[in-house]
Write an enzyme that holds these catalytic residues in place. Sequence first.
Site, mmCIF file in Angstrom:
data_model
loop_
_atom_site.group_PDB
_atom_site.id
_atom_site.type_symbol
_atom_site.label_atom_id
_atom_site.label_comp_id
_atom_site.label_asym_id
_atom_site.label_seq_id
_atom_site.Cartn_x
_atom_site.Cartn_y
_atom_site.Cartn_z
ATOM 1 N N ARG A 328 0.819 -1.116 0.108
ATOM 2 C CA ARG A 328 0.098 0.053 0.163
ATOM 3 C C ARG A 328 0.978 1.268 0.097
ATOM 4 O O ARG A 328 0.450 2.156 -0.637
ATOM 5 C CB ARG A 328 -0.829 0.083 0.962
ATOM 6 C CG ARG A 328 -1.859 -1.097 1.177
ATOM 7 C CD ARG A 328 -3.019 -1.124 2.120
ATOM 8 N NE ARG A 328 -4.004 -0.065 1.538
ATOM 9 C CZ ARG A 328 -4.075 1.072 2.200
ATOM 10 N NH1 ARG A 328 -3.051 1.604 3.261
ATOM 11 N NH2 ARG A 328 -4.847 1.976 1.881
ATOM 12 N N TYR A 332 0.050 3.608 -3.221
ATOM 13 C CA TYR A 332 -0.888 4.778 -2.904
ATOM 14 C C TYR A 332 0.025 5.728 -1.865
ATOM 15 O O TYR A 332 -0.922 6.729 -1.722
ATOM 16 C CB TYR A 332 -2.014 4.311 -2.075
ATOM 17 C CG TYR A 332 -2.590 3.082 -2.651
ATOM 18 C CD1 TYR A 332 -3.270 3.034 -4.128
ATOM 19 C CD2 TYR A 332 -2.822 2.147 -1.980
ATOM 20 C CE1 TYR A 332 -3.923 1.973 -4.440
ATOM 21 C CE2 TYR A 332 -3.591 0.952 -2.189
ATOM 22 C CZ TYR A 332 -4.056 0.854 -3.421
ATOM 23 O OH TYR A 332 -4.668 -0.442 -4.044
ATOM 24 N N CYS A 358 15.226 -4.506 -4.135
ATOM 25 C CA CYS A 358 15.752 -3.459 -4.850
ATOM 26 C C CYS A 358 14.999 -2.578 -5.733
ATOM 27 O O CYS A 358 14.991 -2.511 -6.966
ATOM 28 C CB CYS A 358 16.720 -4.364 -5.756
ATOM 29 S SG CYS A 358 17.557 -5.479 -4.976
ATOM 30 N N GLU A 359 14.104 -1.743 -5.036
ATOM 31 C CA GLU A 359 13.321 -0.703 -5.886
ATOM 32 C C GLU A 359 13.498 0.598 -4.741
ATOM 33 O O GLU A 359 13.348 0.591 -3.368
ATOM 34 C CB GLU A 359 11.960 -1.282 -5.634
ATOM 35 C CG GLU A 359 11.798 -2.392 -6.687
ATOM 36 C CD GLU A 359 11.170 -1.916 -7.934
ATOM 37 O OE1 GLU A 359 11.083 -0.837 -8.463
ATOM 38 O OE2 GLU A 359 11.071 -3.162 -8.905
HETATM 39 N N1 LIG Z 1 -6.185 -2.184 -2.380
HETATM 40 C C1 LIG Z 1 -6.676 -0.854 -1.933
HETATM 41 C C2 LIG Z 1 -8.066 -0.831 -2.028
HETATM 42 C C3 LIG Z 1 -8.822 -1.187 -3.249
HETATM 43 C C4 LIG Z 1 -10.150 -2.022 -3.042
HETATM 44 C C5 LIG Z 1 -10.397 -2.877 -4.296
HETATM 45 N N2 LIG Z 1 -11.328 -2.184 -5.007
HETATM 46 C C6 LIG Z 1 -6.309 -0.279 -0.832
HETATM 47 O O1 LIG Z 1 -5.151 -1.087 -0.362
HETATM 48 O O2 LIG Z 1 -6.507 0.704 -0.214
#
Ligand SMILES: N[C@@H](CCCC[NH3+])C(=O)O
Length: 430
Positions: A328, A332, A358-359
Amino acid sequence: MKTAQHFFYQNDTLTVDGVPLDKLAMQYGTPLYVYSKAALTEHFRQYADVCKQFETDDIHSLVCYSVKSNSNLAILNILGREGAGFDIVSGGELLRVIAAGCDSRKVIFSGVGKTASEIRLALEHDILCFNVESFAELRRINRIAAEMGKKARVSFRVNPNVDPKTHPYISTGLKENKFGIPYEEALAGYEEAARMPHIEVTGIDCHIGSQLLDDAPLLEALDKLIDLFDQLAQKGIELKHIDIGGGIGITYDNEIPVAISDYLTRIFGKITTWKNAKYPGQSISMMFEPGRSISGNAGLLLTQVQYLKTNSDKNFAIVDAAMNDLMRPSLYESWHTVLPVVKRQTETKTYDIVGPICESGDWLARQRTLSIETDDLLAIMSAGAYGMAMSSNYNTRGRAAEILIDDKKAYLIRKRERPEELYALETIIS
Ligand SMILES: N[C@@H](CCCC[NH3+])C(=O)O
Ligand SMILES: Cc1ncc(COP(=O)(O)O)c(C=O)c1O
């Protein structure tokens, strides 16, 4: 530092429901996902209990836990025993629900790309309903149901074009998103579906996005579903359920999401008033597809500091968990609170918490002020949803083990993957 009810310090050591995390690390190693059964069931009951309060002879409900948020069999089994239905997005998830001993007839199947074999599998297991996301999919379901001599129950996932006001990567109900059937085309689609001999039209649904803090966009979406429901009723197409999807957010840092009881009270308030005025005596079921708000704050990721280092003037704590364990932050730039497992009184510094992959994108938290030393344990909080479920084997790293705490006992609910298992399916050619 604030900790949640099931994750608290005792004698300066972080525990899950009273079980100290340093003991778990010693016994099971790190990285390690640790979940609280009590938190999980409490979160589910926040939905189920309010739903029950609004049950009448003709208003029903089903809370379908979104399997993708955390699909461990033990977790599905616990929720199944609590009475949950399940929202799935693949044949694999359906097989998980069944393997967990749960009822496939309480499964709803969402997703834009259902394959023919997944549709067949779902029909064989008599799932509750397909959430259809395109006309092509509807026709495919009708054809496969005909081949199998069955009738498929379907709901249209309409795209209500409502802004959920969340991260753009997890918005799903805007016109430009790939999800659902455009709102304006739904009516014609339902008319086509109603004429199909192997389709039984049962509902309408949407899912507008994830990590919503405010329920206003969900109520706006519900208005749009209700409006379509009315238009369909006028054309003689009678729906049996309305599914508003999932999406309620959780506290990762200091966000304050709407309380689930307030949200559900507003939803059922609207439904009850509308239904009693327009469809007295007609039975309607409300469905929900929550994931994160059930599993997210029921788990953490435990990791151990391998090295501390300073490059230029930046301090790094290199830990043994990585982006393959918890994607995550990389994906994001999301925030997860980081807590020391054993509190120290020594000098604090500001660290980026990074993994060994390695990123440059392999980080779990940035600019955190902590007092840590090599070998210390850290807890990455709020990792119960979209943590293990999104993990990978990048860099040939076996996935973490998973532990569930129930009544002060630790249960290993998934073993740590061994490297041999990661290449066991591969073949060298001569
Ligand atoms: N994977 C996302 C949310 C996406 C939900 C799937 N529709 C997260 O970690 O926040
Ligand atoms: C169709 C569908 N339903 C339910 C969910 C669960 O969402 P959340 O975890 O935000 O409750 C998702 C994921 O966003 C989804 O794609």
